[in-house]
Motif scaffolding. Structure first.
Motif, short mmCIF file in Angstrom:
data_model
loop_
_atom_site.label_atom_id
_atom_site.label_comp_id
_atom_site.label_asym_id
_atom_site.label_seq_id
_atom_site.Cartn_x
_atom_site.Cartn_y
_atom_site.Cartn_z
N GLY A 1 54.24 -27.65 42.22
CA GLY A 1 53.25 -27.57 43.28
C GLY A 1 51.97 -26.82 42.96
O GLY A 1 51.29 -26.35 43.87
N GLY A 2 51.63 -26.67 41.69
CA GLY A 2 50.40 -25.97 41.34
C GLY A 2 50.60 -24.49 41.03
O GLY A 2 49.65 -23.73 41.00
N ARG A 3 51.84 -24.08 40.78
CA ARG A 3 52.13 -22.71 40.35
C ARG A 3 52.19 -22.73 38.82
O ARG A 3 52.99 -23.47 38.24
CB ARG A 3 53.46 -22.22 40.93
N TRP A 4 51.32 -21.94 38.18
CA TRP A 4 51.14 -22.02 36.74
C TRP A 4 51.40 -20.70 36.04
O TRP A 4 51.14 -19.63 36.58
CB TRP A 4 49.70 -22.46 36.43
N MET A 5 51.86 -20.81 34.81
CA MET A 5 52.10 -19.68 33.92
C MET A 5 51.36 -19.99 32.62
O MET A 5 51.64 -20.99 31.97
CB MET A 5 53.61 -19.55 33.69
N VAL A 6 50.39 -19.14 32.27
CA VAL A 6 49.57 -19.37 31.07
C VAL A 6 50.24 -18.72 29.86
O VAL A 6 50.49 -17.51 29.85
CB VAL A 6 48.15 -18.79 31.24
N LEU A 7 50.54 -19.55 28.86
CA LEU A 7 51.14 -19.09 27.61
C LEU A 7 50.15 -19.33 26.47
O LEU A 7 49.85 -20.47 26.13
CB LEU A 7 52.45 -19.84 27.34
N PRO A 8 49.63 -18.26 25.86
CA PRO A 8 48.70 -18.44 24.75
C PRO A 8 49.39 -19.01 23.52
O PRO A 8 50.57 -18.75 23.28
CB PRO A 8 48.20 -17.03 24.46
N VAL A 9 48.63 -19.76 22.76
CA VAL A 9 49.10 -20.35 21.51
C VAL A 9 48.37 -19.63 20.37
O VAL A 9 47.18 -19.36 20.46
CB VAL A 9 48.78 -21.86 21.49
N THR A 10 49.11 -19.32 19.32
CA THR A 10 48.52 -18.76 18.11
C THR A 10 48.71 -19.78 16.99
O THR A 10 49.84 -20.17 16.71
CB THR A 10 49.20 -17.43 17.71
N TRP A 11 47.60 -20.21 16.41
CA TRP A 11 47.67 -21.20 15.33
C TRP A 11 48.07 -20.50 14.04
O TRP A 11 47.64 -19.38 13.76
CB TRP A 11 46.32 -21.90 15.17
N ALA A 12 48.90 -21.14 13.23
CA ALA A 12 49.37 -20.58 11.96
C ALA A 12 48.19 -20.45 10.99
O ALA A 12 47.23 -21.23 11.06
CB ALA A 12 50.46 -21.47 11.35
N ALA A 13 48.30 -19.48 10.09
CA ALA A 13 47.27 -19.28 9.07
C ALA A 13 47.09 -20.58 8.28
O ALA A 13 48.06 -21.24 7.90
CB ALA A 13 47.67 -18.15 8.14
N GLY A 14 45.85 -20.96 8.08
CA GLY A 14 45.54 -22.16 7.31
C GLY A 14 45.56 -23.44 8.11
O GLY A 14 45.22 -24.50 7.58
N VAL A 15 45.96 -23.38 9.38
CA VAL A 15 45.99 -24.57 10.23
C VAL A 15 44.70 -24.61 11.04
O VAL A 15 44.36 -23.65 11.73
CB VAL A 15 47.21 -24.57 11.18
N THR A 16 44.00 -25.72 10.96
CA THR A 16 42.79 -25.90 11.76
C THR A 16 43.21 -26.33 13.16
O THR A 16 43.88 -27.35 13.31
CB THR A 16 41.87 -26.98 11.14
#
Length: 138
Positions: free
Chosen positions: A84-99
């Motif tokens: 119903g529009g309840r959100w949880m923000v989870l940050p992403v960390t890109w691996a070294a060397g990955v664009t």
């Protein structure tokens, strides 16, 4: 006439609040996130459920891809598991060397995580409520 400047100041503060929201693409007409390859927009709200003890199962995940990329959410209106529009923000960390690249579905985010190309935070940086509006013409 005196009320007009006060109303304009209140509106300016509201717009500024939208601009600093963690999900925010700031509301229509800007993009907020993708779900299953479809673009959605939203209107940021000042709600904050962080630290309330609400169970994680009552929120849907939004993956914050960073690098000026559009976020990706796992559910949308009409999905049986949509909260119903309840959100949880989870940050992403890109691996070294990955664009970093634009992903458009939660399945893609999970596949990149499974391949070791990114890591998804286990704790949300924000939990909140906001509406979800499909972008027409996509």
């Amino acid at each position: 006439m005196i009320r007009r400047p006060a109303a304009m100041a209140t509106a300016a503060v509201f717009v500024l609040t939208l601009g600093v929201s963690s999900v925010a693409a700031g509301g229509p007409p800007s993009l907020a996130f993708y779900v299953d390859g479809t673009r959605y927009r939203t209107l940021g709200t000042p709600t904050d459920f962080s630290g309330t003890g609400a169970p994680a199962s009552t929120f849907d995940d939004i993956y914050a891809l960073g690098s000026d990329l559009i976020n990706v959410a796992e559910a949308k209106p009409g999905d049986t598991d949509f909260n119903g529009g309840r959100w949880m923000v989870l940050p992403v960390t890109w691996a070294a060397g990955v664009t970093p690249v634009q992903l458009t579905s939660a399945e893609e985010v999970q596949a990149y995580a499974d391949a070791g190309m990114l890591t998804i935070a286990s704790s949300p940086v924000r939990q909140f409520l906001c509406p979800v509006i499909p972008v027409t013409g996509n």
